[in-house]
Design a protein around this motif. Sequence first.
Motif, PDB file in Angstrom:
ATOM      1  N   PHE A 355       0.835  -1.192   0.000  1.00  0.00           N
ATOM      2  CA  PHE A 355       0.000   0.000   0.000  1.00  0.00           C
ATOM      3  C   PHE A 355       0.874   1.248   0.000  1.00  0.00           C
ATOM      4  O   PHE A 355       1.776   1.380   0.828  1.00  0.00           O
ATOM      5  N   VAL A 356       0.613   2.137  -0.941  1.00  0.00           N
ATOM      6  CA  VAL A 356       1.293   3.425  -1.008  1.00  0.00           C
ATOM      7  C   VAL A 356       0.321   4.496  -0.517  1.00  0.00           C
ATOM      8  O   VAL A 356      -0.690   4.769  -1.160  1.00  0.00           O
ATOM      9  N   SER A 357       0.611   5.063   0.633  1.00  0.00           N
ATOM     10  CA  SER A 357      -0.183   6.156   1.185  1.00  0.00           C
ATOM     11  C   SER A 357       0.350   7.464   0.619  1.00  0.00           C
ATOM     12  O   SER A 357       1.494   7.845   0.875  1.00  0.00           O
ATOM     13  N   ALA A 358      -0.480   8.134  -0.181  1.00  0.00           N
ATOM     14  CA  ALA A 358      -0.028   9.331  -0.895  1.00  0.00           C
ATOM     15  C   ALA A 358      -0.747  10.569  -0.372  1.00  0.00           C
ATOM     16  O   ALA A 358      -1.971  10.609  -0.320  1.00  0.00           O
ATOM     17  N   ASP A 359       0.029  11.566  -0.004  1.00  0.00           N
ATOM     18  CA  ASP A 359      -0.523  12.846   0.441  1.00  0.00           C
ATOM     19  C   ASP A 359       0.543  13.909   0.190  1.00  0.00           C
ATOM     20  O   ASP A 359       1.744  13.600   0.200  1.00  0.00           O
ATOM     21  N   THR A 360       0.123  15.119  -0.021  1.00  0.00           N
ATOM     22  CA  THR A 360       1.114  16.161  -0.268  1.00  0.00           C
ATOM     23  C   THR A 360       2.040  16.305   0.942  1.00  0.00           C
ATOM     24  O   THR A 360       1.654  16.017   2.075  1.00  0.00           O
ATOM     25  N   ASN A 381       9.299  20.513  -8.392  1.00  0.00           N
ATOM     26  CA  ASN A 381       9.700  20.092  -9.745  1.00  0.00           C
ATOM     27  C   ASN A 381      10.880  19.127  -9.767  1.00  0.00           C
ATOM     28  O   ASN A 381      11.579  19.025 -10.769  1.00  0.00           O
ATOM     29  N   GLN A 382      11.085  18.410  -8.665  1.00  0.00           N
ATOM     30  CA  GLN A 382      12.202  17.462  -8.589  1.00  0.00           C
ATOM     31  C   GLN A 382      11.746  16.008  -8.533  1.00  0.00           C
ATOM     32  O   GLN A 382      12.436  15.130  -9.022  1.00  0.00           O
ATOM     33  N   GLY A 383      10.611  15.747  -7.921  1.00  0.00           N
ATOM     34  CA  GLY A 383      10.147  14.370  -7.815  1.00  0.00           C
ATOM     35  C   GLY A 383       9.404  14.121  -6.522  1.00  0.00           C
ATOM     36  O   GLY A 383       9.371  14.959  -5.614  1.00  0.00           O
ATOM     37  N   VAL A 384       8.790  12.951  -6.440  1.00  0.00           N
ATOM     38  CA  VAL A 384       7.994  12.544  -5.279  1.00  0.00           C
ATOM     39  C   VAL A 384       8.907  12.350  -4.068  1.00  0.00           C
ATOM     40  O   VAL A 384      10.073  11.961  -4.203  1.00  0.00           O
ATOM     41  N   THR A 385       8.358  12.614  -2.895  1.00  0.00           N
ATOM     42  CA  THR A 385       9.106  12.526  -1.640  1.00  0.00           C
ATOM     43  C   THR A 385       8.662  11.317  -0.830  1.00  0.00           C
ATOM     44  O   THR A 385       7.454  11.079  -0.669  1.00  0.00           O
ATOM     45  N   ILE A 386       9.624  10.548  -0.310  1.00  0.00           N
ATOM     46  CA  ILE A 386       9.320   9.509   0.670  1.00  0.00           C
ATOM     47  C   ILE A 386       9.303  10.154   2.049  1.00  0.00           C
ATOM     48  O   ILE A 386      10.223  10.873   2.428  1.00  0.00           O
ATOM     49  N   LYS A 387       8.238   9.885   2.797  1.00  0.00           N
ATOM     50  CA  LYS A 387       8.068  10.490   4.122  1.00  0.00           C
ATOM     51  C   LYS A 387       8.372   9.467   5.218  1.00  0.00           C
ATOM     52  O   LYS A 387       7.880   8.333   5.178  1.00  0.00           O
ATOM     53  N   TYR A 388       9.158   9.887   6.196  1.00  0.00           N
ATOM     54  CA  TYR A 388       9.554   9.035   7.316  1.00  0.00           C
ATOM     55  C   TYR A 388       9.084   9.647   8.628  1.00  0.00           C
ATOM     56  O   TYR A 388       9.009  10.868   8.773  1.00  0.00           O
ATOM     57  N   ASN A 389       8.815   8.788   9.603  1.00  0.00           N
ATOM     58  CA  ASN A 389       8.551   9.227  10.969  1.00  0.00           C
ATOM     59  C   ASN A 389       8.796   8.046  11.888  1.00  0.00           C
ATOM     60  O   ASN A 389       8.101   7.032  11.796  1.00  0.00           O
ATOM     61  N   VAL A 390       9.787   8.160  12.746  1.00  0.00           N
ATOM     62  CA  VAL A 390      10.158   7.014  13.569  1.00  0.00           C
ATOM     63  C   VAL A 390       9.072   6.651  14.570  1.00  0.00           C
ATOM     64  O   VAL A 390       9.049   5.531  15.089  1.00  0.00           O
ATOM     65  N   ASN A 391       8.155   7.582  14.848  1.00  0.00           N
ATOM     66  CA  ASN A 391       7.032   7.294  15.737  1.00  0.00           C
ATOM     67  C   ASN A 391       5.812   6.811  14.969  1.00  0.00           C
ATOM     68  O   ASN A 391       4.716   6.716  15.522  1.00  0.00           O
ATOM     69  N   SER A 401      10.734   1.137   1.892  1.00  0.00           N
ATOM     70  CA  SER A 401      11.563   2.153   1.254  1.00  0.00           C
ATOM     71  C   SER A 401      12.420   1.547   0.151  1.00  0.00           C
ATOM     72  O   SER A 401      12.542   2.110  -0.952  1.00  0.00           O
ATOM     73  N   VAL A 402      13.013   0.395   0.404  1.00  0.00           N
ATOM     74  CA  VAL A 402      13.833  -0.262  -0.613  1.00  0.00           C
ATOM     75  C   VAL A 402      12.991  -0.630  -1.828  1.00  0.00           C
ATOM     76  O   VAL A 402      13.419  -0.456  -2.977  1.00  0.00           O
ATOM     77  N   LEU A 403      11.791  -1.136  -1.590  1.00  0.00           N
ATOM     78  CA  LEU A 403      10.923  -1.520  -2.700  1.00  0.00           C
ATOM     79  C   LEU A 403      10.661  -0.335  -3.620  1.00  0.00           C
ATOM     80  O   LEU A 403      10.804  -0.424  -4.840  1.00  0.00           O
ATOM     81  N   VAL A 404      10.282   0.787  -3.028  1.00  0.00           N
ATOM     82  CA  VAL A 404       9.950   1.960  -3.835  1.00  0.00           C
ATOM     83  C   VAL A 404      11.195   2.565  -4.472  1.00  0.00           C
ATOM     84  O   VAL A 404      11.169   2.990  -5.640  1.00  0.00           O
ATOM     85  N   ARG A 409      14.498   3.662  -9.292  1.00  0.00           N
ATOM     86  CA  ARG A 409      15.762   3.556 -10.031  1.00  0.00           C
ATOM     87  C   ARG A 409      15.549   2.948 -11.414  1.00  0.00           C
ATOM     88  O   ARG A 409      16.143   3.379 -12.399  1.00  0.00           O
ATOM     89  N   ARG A 410      14.686   1.961 -11.475  1.00  0.00           N
ATOM     90  CA  ARG A 410      14.485   1.252 -12.742  1.00  0.00           C
ATOM     91  C   ARG A 410      13.642   2.050 -13.742  1.00  0.00           C
ATOM     92  O   ARG A 410      13.625   1.726 -14.927  1.00  0.00           O
ATOM     93  N   THR A 411      12.945   3.039 -13.260  1.00  0.00           N
ATOM     94  CA  THR A 411      12.018   3.774 -14.129  1.00  0.00           C
ATOM     95  C   THR A 411      12.377   5.251 -14.286  1.00  0.00           C
ATOM     96  O   THR A 411      11.606   6.020 -14.859  1.00  0.00           O
ATOM     97  N   GLY A 412      13.542   5.648 -13.774  1.00  0.00           N
ATOM     98  CA  GLY A 412      13.973   7.031 -13.956  1.00  0.00           C
ATOM     99  C   GLY A 412      13.207   8.042 -13.141  1.00  0.00           C
ATOM    100  O   GLY A 412      13.084   9.203 -13.538  1.00  0.00           O
TER     101      GLY A 412
END
Length: 490
Positions: A355-360, A381-391, A401-404, A409-412
């Motif tokens: 599941f990819v949870s997408a939000d601005t 204008n650079q690309g989608v951001t992966i969001k982290y929160n240790v809590n 994270s590795v999956l995405v 990487r494979r799709t530019g």
Amino acid sequence: MALPDYDKDKYAFANNSPKDWTALDYAYDFINFLQNNPTEFHAAQHICQVLDKAGFKYISERSAWTDGVSVAGKFYTVRNGSAVVAFEIGAKWNPNDNGIAMVGAHIDAITAKLKPISIVSTSEDGEGGYLRIGVAPYSGALSPQWWDRDLGIGGRLIVRDSAAAAAGKPQAIKSVLVKLDHPISRIPTLAPHFGAVAKGPFNKETQMVPIIGLQSEVEPPTEKEKESPVYNKHDLRLLRAIAKQAGVALEDVLEVELQLYDFQPGTLGGLDREFLIAGRLDDKLCSYAALYGLIESGGADPSAFNVVALFDNEEVGSLTKQGARGGLLEAVIDRVLESTGEIELKRQVLANSFFVSADTTHAVNPNFRDQYLEHHKPKLNQGVTIKYNVNMANTTDAVSSVLVQEIARRTGNKLQYFHIRNDSRSGGTIGPAVSAALGVRSIDVGIPQLAMHSIRATTGTRDVYLGVKFFRAIYEQFGTVDTELANGGL
């Protein structure tokens, strides 16, 4: 360069595929999407129309799915007129081997909703008295950014279908969408000449009441108009205006669900028009990108089961039937597996799913750079951001994270990264609720924007396209990369 008029033939699957669009085409179409669909109800209706034209078949939750859903098909369902789940099942999808690639976002936005009785009494007498309307802030609305804005009104009416009865057909009660074609309201500031009282803080109940006109003589209500259950709950002139715009008789209006919104159209700005500036970016931006990512990925992987889930009520916690915590996504999965005779494999399928949870997310604000964590400052204008929160306000972990990142990487697709500072507060997403309910691996991602939760915000002109490209890659490549994770015991 003036923004061109909305070209329905170009931007509605009539003559060509969006795969041929440029980044500018996506930006223009998204701006028109925002302007034409200001409420969650309008957005959901438009999304359904796009899905229809892309070959998806509507299936109602009220109907049996046993004979209607099969492998090698494209379908969607709607709940409450404000949440949509669409999915495509490849001809080679096998629940014994394959999982589901899911992207979820939300189509509601911060707004001000009319109270059940919105008439505001006034002590002003005589000509020139103001007519005001009672609204309640939905999430963070009625903030200072709402002062002195051109506010439109729209939403849905629940009406009696008198035409059906007149034609001898069964009685029907239906929903009709409405939006007036001009701004009707403002919340005026108090001029600074009045001193300290003009600086606030302000009371949202008494000092931020929208004005919608001046008191004037009104044609008395007809006996027919008095039959409407909403008569005497809302201003008569307002009721007449929305009924006329919706093409229904006022006496047939049984209930209204209306909201105010920033009426000013979106635009492209900046010296080279590198900014897309509009209201309601959060989170129609990711919803739009995920929708087109699903459509454009169609058929790329015949063993894929791809889903986009666009929910309502994220801004107020998602705990509604149409929200992410309402069970709609799980219900769709259950009913698909039941219809294909594979419901006993549900837990196995979910273990193989993602599941990819997408939000601005927050783009770095150059005037407040010290409020951002070093090396975690997403740019436009650079690309989608992966969001982290240790809590775990976000669901990203090492495996997801590795999956995405491997797909990117494979799709530019260039990725960016965000984590909040330790001395700042993190916002929530639908990720934890959906991941916990389904027991699936999950990641939180977002398209960057400036001025989140303002009535008007900014993203990059290329960011809509970059979002579509990213989500298309998720749908096309998930199965391949996940197989490699499975082979390594992940």
